[in-house]
Write a protein that holds these residues in place. Structure first.
Motif, PDB file in Angstrom:
ATOM      1  N   THR A   1       0.827  -1.212   0.000  1.00 29.76           N
ATOM      2  CA  THR A   1       0.000   0.000   0.000  1.00 29.76           C
ATOM      3  C   THR A   1       0.856   1.255   0.000  1.00 29.76           C
ATOM      4  N   ILE A   2       2.180   1.075   0.103  1.00 25.16           N
ATOM      5  CA  ILE A   2       3.121   2.193   0.182  1.00 25.16           C
ATOM      6  C   ILE A   2       4.259   1.971  -0.800  1.00 25.16           C
ATOM      7  N   ASP A   3       4.663   3.049  -1.467  1.00 24.85           N
ATOM      8  CA  ASP A   3       5.882   3.044  -2.264  1.00 24.85           C
ATOM      9  C   ASP A   3       6.644   4.300  -1.873  1.00 24.85           C
ATOM     10  N   TRP A   4       7.961   4.199  -1.867  1.00 26.28           N
ATOM     11  CA  TRP A   4       8.764   5.317  -1.367  1.00 26.28           C
ATOM     12  C   TRP A   4       9.378   6.127  -2.495  1.00 26.28           C
ATOM     13  N   CYS A   5      10.118   7.147  -2.116  1.00 24.54           N
ATOM     14  CA  CYS A   5      10.634   8.100  -3.095  1.00 24.54           C
ATOM     15  C   CYS A   5      11.766   7.513  -3.943  1.00 24.54           C
ATOM     16  N   GLU A   6      12.453   6.506  -3.445  1.00 24.31           N
ATOM     17  CA  GLU A   6      13.508   5.900  -4.251  1.00 24.31           C
ATOM     18  C   GLU A   6      12.904   5.240  -5.487  1.00 24.31           C
ATOM     19  N   GLU A   7      13.494   5.532  -6.652  1.00 29.13           N
ATOM     20  CA  GLU A   7      13.013   4.951  -7.904  1.00 29.13           C
ATOM     21  C   GLU A   7      13.217   3.434  -7.880  1.00 29.13           C
ATOM     22  N   ASN A   8      12.195   2.716  -8.302  1.00 26.02           N
ATOM     23  CA  ASN A   8      12.223   1.252  -8.210  1.00 26.02           C
ATOM     24  C   ASN A   8      13.076   0.607  -9.304  1.00 26.02           C
ATOM     25  N   TYR A   9      13.837  -0.402  -8.924  1.00 24.72           N
ATOM     26  CA  TYR A   9      14.625  -1.240  -9.828  1.00 24.72           C
ATOM     27  C   TYR A   9      15.593  -0.430 -10.696  1.00 24.72           C
ATOM     28  N   VAL A  10      16.195   0.589 -10.127  1.00 26.49           N
ATOM     29  CA  VAL A  10      17.174   1.378 -10.875  1.00 26.49           C
ATOM     30  C   VAL A  10      18.559   0.743 -10.785  1.00 26.49           C
ATOM     31  N   VAL A  11      18.956   0.317  -9.589  1.00 27.33           N
ATOM     32  CA  VAL A  11      20.289  -0.246  -9.388  1.00 27.33           C
ATOM     33  C   VAL A  11      20.328  -1.724  -9.752  1.00 27.33           C
ATOM     34  N   SER A  12      19.284  -2.455  -9.412  1.00 21.43           N
ATOM     35  CA  SER A  12      19.263  -3.895  -9.645  1.00 21.43           C
ATOM     36  C   SER A  12      17.862  -4.350 -10.041  1.00 21.43           C
ATOM     37  N   ASN A  13      17.788  -5.314 -10.937  1.00 24.25           N
ATOM     38  CA  ASN A  13      16.506  -5.897 -11.321  1.00 24.25           C
ATOM     39  C   ASN A  13      15.947  -6.826 -10.250  1.00 24.25           C
ATOM     40  N   TYR A  14      16.769  -7.127  -9.232  1.00 21.11           N
ATOM     41  CA  TYR A  14      16.370  -8.072  -8.196  1.00 21.11           C
ATOM     42  C   TYR A  14      16.018  -7.389  -6.874  1.00 21.11           C
ATOM     43  N   ILE A  15      16.271  -6.097  -6.769  1.00 21.53           N
ATOM     44  CA  ILE A  15      15.980  -5.351  -5.543  1.00 21.53           C
ATOM     45  C   ILE A  15      15.195  -4.103  -5.928  1.00 21.53           C
ATOM     46  N   ALA A  16      13.954  -4.019  -5.465  1.00 21.29           N
ATOM     47  CA  ALA A  16      13.087  -2.912  -5.864  1.00 21.29           C
ATOM     48  C   ALA A  16      13.666  -1.569  -5.436  1.00 21.29           C
ATOM     49  N   GLU A  17      13.994  -1.437  -4.164  1.00 21.29           N
ATOM     50  CA  GLU A  17      14.580  -0.189  -3.649  1.00 21.29           C
ATOM     51  C   GLU A  17      15.944  -0.521  -3.054  1.00 21.29           C
ATOM     52  N   PHE A  18      16.976  -0.341  -3.858  1.00 26.00           N
ATOM     53  CA  PHE A  18      18.319  -0.806  -3.500  1.00 26.00           C
ATOM     54  C   PHE A  18      18.845  -0.123  -2.238  1.00 26.00           C
ATOM     55  N   TRP A  19      18.844   1.206  -2.209  1.00 25.12           N
ATOM     56  CA  TRP A  19      19.431   1.938  -1.090  1.00 25.12           C
ATOM     57  C   TRP A  19      18.593   1.786   0.176  1.00 25.12           C
ATOM     58  N   ASN A  20      17.279   1.759   0.025  1.00 23.91           N
ATOM     59  CA  ASN A  20      16.422   1.559   1.190  1.00 23.91           C
ATOM     60  C   ASN A  20      16.603   0.164   1.791  1.00 23.91           C
ATOM     61  N   THR A  21      16.984  -0.790   0.964  1.00 28.10           N
ATOM     62  CA  THR A  21      17.273  -2.134   1.464  1.00 28.10           C
ATOM     63  C   THR A  21      18.644  -2.180   2.124  1.00 28.10           C
ATOM     64  N   LEU A  22      19.640  -1.612   1.456  1.00 28.41           N
ATOM     65  CA  LEU A  22      21.026  -1.685   1.938  1.00 28.41           C
ATOM     66  C   LEU A  22      21.212  -0.989   3.282  1.00 28.41           C
ATOM     67  N   THR A  23      20.560   0.148   3.474  1.00 32.48           N
ATOM     68  CA  THR A  23      20.774   0.917   4.705  1.00 32.48           C
ATOM     69  C   THR A  23      20.266   0.202   5.947  1.00 32.48           C
ATOM     70  N   ASN A  24      19.452  -0.832   5.791  1.00 28.47           N
ATOM     71  CA  ASN A  24      19.008  -1.615   6.947  1.00 28.47           C
ATOM     72  C   ASN A  24      20.130  -2.435   7.558  1.00 28.47           C
ATOM     73  N   LEU A  25      21.255  -2.562   6.851  1.00 27.71           N
ATOM     74  CA  LEU A  25      22.394  -3.290   7.417  1.00 27.71           C
ATOM     75  C   LEU A  25      22.924  -2.613   8.682  1.00 27.71           C
ATOM     76  N   THR A  26      22.714  -1.298   8.804  1.00 26.99           N
ATOM     77  CA  THR A  26      23.100  -0.600  10.030  1.00 26.99           C
ATOM     78  C   THR A  26      22.370  -1.189  11.222  1.00 26.99           C
ATOM     79  N   THR A  27      21.074  -1.416  11.063  1.00 24.64           N
ATOM     80  CA  THR A  27      20.272  -1.997  12.141  1.00 24.64           C
ATOM     81  C   THR A  27      20.705  -3.421  12.435  1.00 24.64           C
ATOM     82  N   VAL A  28      21.042  -4.176  11.388  1.00 24.85           N
ATOM     83  CA  VAL A  28      21.486  -5.560  11.572  1.00 24.85           C
ATOM     84  C   VAL A  28      22.742  -5.607  12.441  1.00 24.85           C
TER      85      VAL A  28
END
Length: 282
Positions: A23-50
């Motif tokens: 129901t939500i899509d964010w400001c990062e453009e989808n599938y720009v960096v990789s065809n396998y990750i919809a929002e690349f930077w929004n996914t990668l930055t979660n590694l800080t929390t990990v």
């Protein structure tokens, strides 16, 4: 949580995860960096929390600080994996894995403050009550009120209970100066992280069109500097970790162990609790 951004250019069935069902899509453009990750930077930055969550789990297990403390950091790790899954796929099922674990983490923190003694006071009554409340919120959110505002209100209610008990325990323990300084630092950094993250989160929502234009001008990888939802992940990772450190320190002070431990920073960036260094005597 957030607004619904229509991304009609990149949200195509040709990409790995197919059409967006969240129901939500964010400001990062989808599938720009990789065809396998919809929002690349929004996914990668979660590694800080990990990283922060794993440090907390390691610390609590190594120094035997109890299952309740370990469960808090494990909850934070669960939140990070849920968020990574959501941003990588933009599916409704993974959106739930992003949003709902926040509620569960807050409930675990509340339980850790209420049941602060080694011997539980309320038995199964308190965890059963918290579980029933969280289950009700989950079912209502999935099947009835599928709106982020409902999730935010439920989270806020649980957070208020946690804040109340954190203040109550702080008054009861009357900490020494060293612990008080550590608590004040965790409290301040927690607020800076959470409110700073909330600020950039709103800027990302409100000025998305302008940010996309600037990112297009900068190009990869410098456009990552303007991926403000990613900065929200980093800031709230630090904010939420310091909130958990606050609870962790209060529990140590309650059990008269706070003089044995201190907050240290792995690689100078990632806070966790370890044994206190003895003062040098000249």
């Amino acid at each position: 949580m957030g607004i619904i951004n229509a991304d009609t250019v990149r949200n195509e069935t040709a990409y790995f995860w197919g059409s967006r069902t969240s129901t939500i899509d964010w400001c990062e453009e989808n599938y720009v960096v990789s065809n396998y990750i919809a929002e690349f930077w929004n996914t990668l930055t979660n590694l800080t929390t990990v990283i922060l969550a794993l440090l907390g789990i390691y610390s609590s297990i190594r120094y035997n600080h109890g299952k309740r403390v370990t469960a808090m950091y494990a909850g934070l790790l669960f939140v990070s994996f849920g968020s990574m899954s959501f941003h990588a796929t933009l599916k409704y099922t993974t959106q739930l894995l992003d949003e709902l674990p926040m509620l569960y983490l807050c409930a675990i923190s509340l339980y850790s403050l209420v049941e602060i003694d080694k011997d539980v006071k309320f038995g199964l009554k308190l965890p059963a009550m918290l579980a029933m409340f969280q289950t009700a919120i989950t079912l209502i959110y999935i099947f009835w009120i599928q709106h982020p505002a409902f999730h935010q209100a439920a989270f806020g209610l649980t957070a208020l209970g946690t804040i109340f008990y954190a203040y109550k325990r702080l008054v009861q323990i009357n900490p020494c100066n060293k612990t008080q300084r550590a608590l004040s630092r965790a409290h301040l950094l927690g607020h800076i992280g959470m409110w700073g993250g909330f600020f950039v989160w709103n800027i990302d929502n409100i000025f998305c069109h302008q940010l996309r234009s600037y990112r297009s001008y900068l190009g990869f990888p410098f456009d990552a500097l303007l991926q403000l939802h990613g900065w929200w992940h980093i800031l709230t990772a630090y904010g939420s970790t310091n909130c958990l450190l606050y609870v962790h320190l209060i529990r140590l002070a309650w059990h008269k162990q706070d003089q044995l431990f201190a907050v240290h920073y792995y690689m100078g960036m990632f806070p966790y609790i370890t044994t206190a260094q003895p003062k040098k005597v000249d």
